[in-house]
Design an enzyme around this catalytic site. Structure first.
Site, PDB file in Angstrom:
ATOM      1  N   GLN A  88     -57.266  21.132   7.271  1.00  0.00           N
ATOM      2  CA  GLN A  88     -58.343  22.122   7.085  1.00  0.00           C
ATOM      3  C   GLN A  88     -59.091  22.421   8.385  1.00  0.00           C
ATOM      4  O   GLN A  88     -59.546  23.547   8.594  1.00  0.00           O
ATOM      5  CB  GLN A  88     -59.336  21.632   6.016  1.00  0.00           C
ATOM      6  N   HIS A  89     -59.216  21.415   9.264  1.00  0.00           N
ATOM      7  CA  HIS A  89     -59.874  21.647  10.564  1.00  0.00           C
ATOM      8  C   HIS A  89     -59.106  22.691  11.356  1.00  0.00           C
ATOM      9  O   HIS A  89     -59.665  23.636  11.898  1.00  0.00           O
ATOM     10  CB  HIS A  89     -59.931  20.358  11.391  1.00  0.00           C
TER      11      HIS A  89
ATOM     12  N   ASP B 100     -47.279  22.284  16.667  1.00  0.00           N
ATOM     13  CA  ASP B 100     -47.223  20.840  16.826  1.00  0.00           C
ATOM     14  C   ASP B 100     -47.940  20.531  18.131  1.00  0.00           C
ATOM     15  O   ASP B 100     -47.753  21.228  19.127  1.00  0.00           O
ATOM     16  CB  ASP B 100     -45.783  20.332  16.853  1.00  0.00           C
TER      17      ASP B 100
ATOM     18  N   THR C 117     -49.648  24.498   7.736  1.00  0.00           N
ATOM     19  CA  THR C 117     -50.468  23.307   7.928  1.00  0.00           C
ATOM     20  C   THR C 117     -51.227  22.965   6.654  1.00  0.00           C
ATOM     21  O   THR C 117     -51.464  23.823   5.809  1.00  0.00           O
ATOM     22  CB  THR C 117     -51.481  23.504   9.082  1.00  0.00           C
ATOM     23  N   ASN C 118     -51.608  21.710   6.540  1.00  0.00           N
ATOM     24  CA  ASN C 118     -52.497  21.261   5.474  1.00  0.00           C
ATOM     25  C   ASN C 118     -53.805  20.750   6.060  1.00  0.00           C
ATOM     26  O   ASN C 118     -54.650  20.238   5.341  1.00  0.00           O
ATOM     27  CB  ASN C 118     -51.844  20.125   4.666  1.00  0.00           C
TER      28      ASN C 118
ATOM     29  N   PHE D  20     -61.532  16.265  15.118  1.00  0.00           N
ATOM     30  CA  PHE D  20     -60.608  15.336  14.471  1.00  0.00           C
ATOM     31  C   PHE D  20     -59.733  14.681  15.543  1.00  0.00           C
ATOM     32  O   PHE D  20     -59.830  14.990  16.732  1.00  0.00           O
ATOM     33  CB  PHE D  20     -59.733  16.062  13.434  1.00  0.00           C
TER      34      PHE D  20
ATOM     35  N   ASP E  48     -60.349  13.820  19.516  1.00  0.00           N
ATOM     36  CA  ASP E  48     -61.475  14.591  20.075  1.00  0.00           C
ATOM     37  C   ASP E  48     -62.568  13.728  20.708  1.00  0.00           C
ATOM     38  O   ASP E  48     -63.064  14.071  21.781  1.00  0.00           O
ATOM     39  CB  ASP E  48     -62.095  15.495  18.995  1.00  0.00           C
TER      40      ASP E  48
HETATM   41  P1  IMP Z   1     -50.550  18.130  14.969  1.00  0.00           P
HETATM   42  O1  IMP Z   1     -49.165  18.354  15.411  1.00  0.00           O
HETATM   43  O2  IMP Z   1     -51.436  19.296  15.247  1.00  0.00           O
HETATM   44  O3  IMP Z   1     -50.674  17.635  13.554  1.00  0.00           O
HETATM   45  O4  IMP Z   1     -51.144  17.005  15.883  1.00  0.00           O
HETATM   46  C1  IMP Z   1     -50.606  15.720  15.970  1.00  0.00           C
HETATM   47  C2  IMP Z   1     -51.715  14.746  16.279  1.00  0.00           C
HETATM   48  O5  IMP Z   1     -52.284  15.065  17.549  1.00  0.00           O
HETATM   49  C3  IMP Z   1     -52.885  14.793  15.294  1.00  0.00           C
HETATM   50  O6  IMP Z   1     -52.691  13.918  14.211  1.00  0.00           O
HETATM   51  C4  IMP Z   1     -54.030  14.333  16.152  1.00  0.00           C
HETATM   52  O7  IMP Z   1     -54.034  12.934  16.254  1.00  0.00           O
HETATM   53  C5  IMP Z   1     -53.683  14.903  17.506  1.00  0.00           C
HETATM   54  N1  IMP Z   1     -54.332  16.222  17.719  1.00  0.00           N
HETATM   55  C6  IMP Z   1     -53.791  17.456  17.548  1.00  0.00           C
HETATM   56  N2  IMP Z   1     -54.659  18.417  17.862  1.00  0.00           N
HETATM   57  C7  IMP Z   1     -55.786  17.761  18.238  1.00  0.00           C
HETATM   58  C8  IMP Z   1     -57.069  18.235  18.679  1.00  0.00           C
HETATM   59  O8  IMP Z   1     -57.359  19.425  18.793  1.00  0.00           O
HETATM   60  N3  IMP Z   1     -57.954  17.274  18.975  1.00  0.00           N
HETATM   61  C9  IMP Z   1     -57.691  15.947  18.871  1.00  0.00           C
HETATM   62  N4  IMP Z   1     -56.535  15.474  18.464  1.00  0.00           N
HETATM   63  C10 IMP Z   1     -55.586  16.380  18.144  1.00  0.00           C
END
Ligand code: IMP
Length: 192
Positions: free
Chosen positions: A10-11, A67, A7-8, A147, A150
């Protein structure tokens, strides 16, 4: 044990490092990987596998990738695997939330869940883990921590949004927290 977290964000990195304190979790930047890793699958699991496989093949390192998608019941589980770019290619959290709030404007059913899939590549084997956090989509944004979606997601059993919780509080109940917990339990049960 050293593990790459593909991942990139940081949260996410900080959330996971806080939960996996007995492992050395390194980011993509820490291994000098600045590639645009393809996420072209149409399932969360498929994308997690694509990312983990990319790192393991290119760098020969043990790695896990996640993901996540927000699955909204009244929208047939949309935005799901397309959560990041729901309102367009720019991955703009505010635009994504506005689009979702707009689509749910007349809907009574506000049920939703965050779902995380993790693919772990370790010592030549692959394992998949899943975590789910069920809740409701609020009618307006609340809070400014975290982020993505949320500010509009309220997990079941709470009166505040994810964006009104500390990282530790959120990690204890979140989709990613649950998936990571399964990953940690699995890693601790084996002798690597
Ligand atoms: P990723 O696969 O973790 O990058 O998540 C894809 C998208 O889902 C992100 O760009 C956020 O819009 C949303 N997302 C993922 N995890 C969270 C979270 O814990 N809270 C809120 N939105 C999230």
């Amino acid at each position: 044990m050293k593990l790459v977290f593909a991942t990139n964000n940081q949260h996410k990195l900080k959330e996971v490092q806080a939960m996996l304190t007995n492992f050395e979790i390194v980011s993509l930047a820490a291994i000098n990987c600045f590639d645009d890793i393809p996420e072209t699958a149409n399932t969360l699991e498929g994308n997690a596998i694509l990312k983990a496989d990319y790192i393991t093949k290119k760098f020969g390192l043990n790695c896990f990738a996640d993901d996540t998608g927000l699955e909204v019941e009244a929208l047939n589980n949309k935005p799901g695997v397309y959560s990041a770019r729901y309102a367009g290619e720019s991955n703009n959290a505010n635009a994504n939330m506005d689009k979702l709030l707009n689509e749910l404007q007349d809907k009574k059913n506000r049920k939703a869940q965050f779902r995380t899939a993790i693919a772990l590549n370790i010592d030549g084997k692959q394992f998949i883990f899943e975590g789910i956090c069920k809740g409701q989509i609020l009618t307006a944004k609340q809070g400014d921590s975290g982020f993505g979606y949320d500010p509009i997601f309220m997990p079941n059993g709470f009166n505040n949004s994810f964006a009104e919780m500390s990282m530790t509080q959120k990690g204890a109940i979140s989709h990613r927290g649950k998936a990571i917990e399964k990953l940690v339990t699995f890693l601790n049960e084996q002798s690597w």
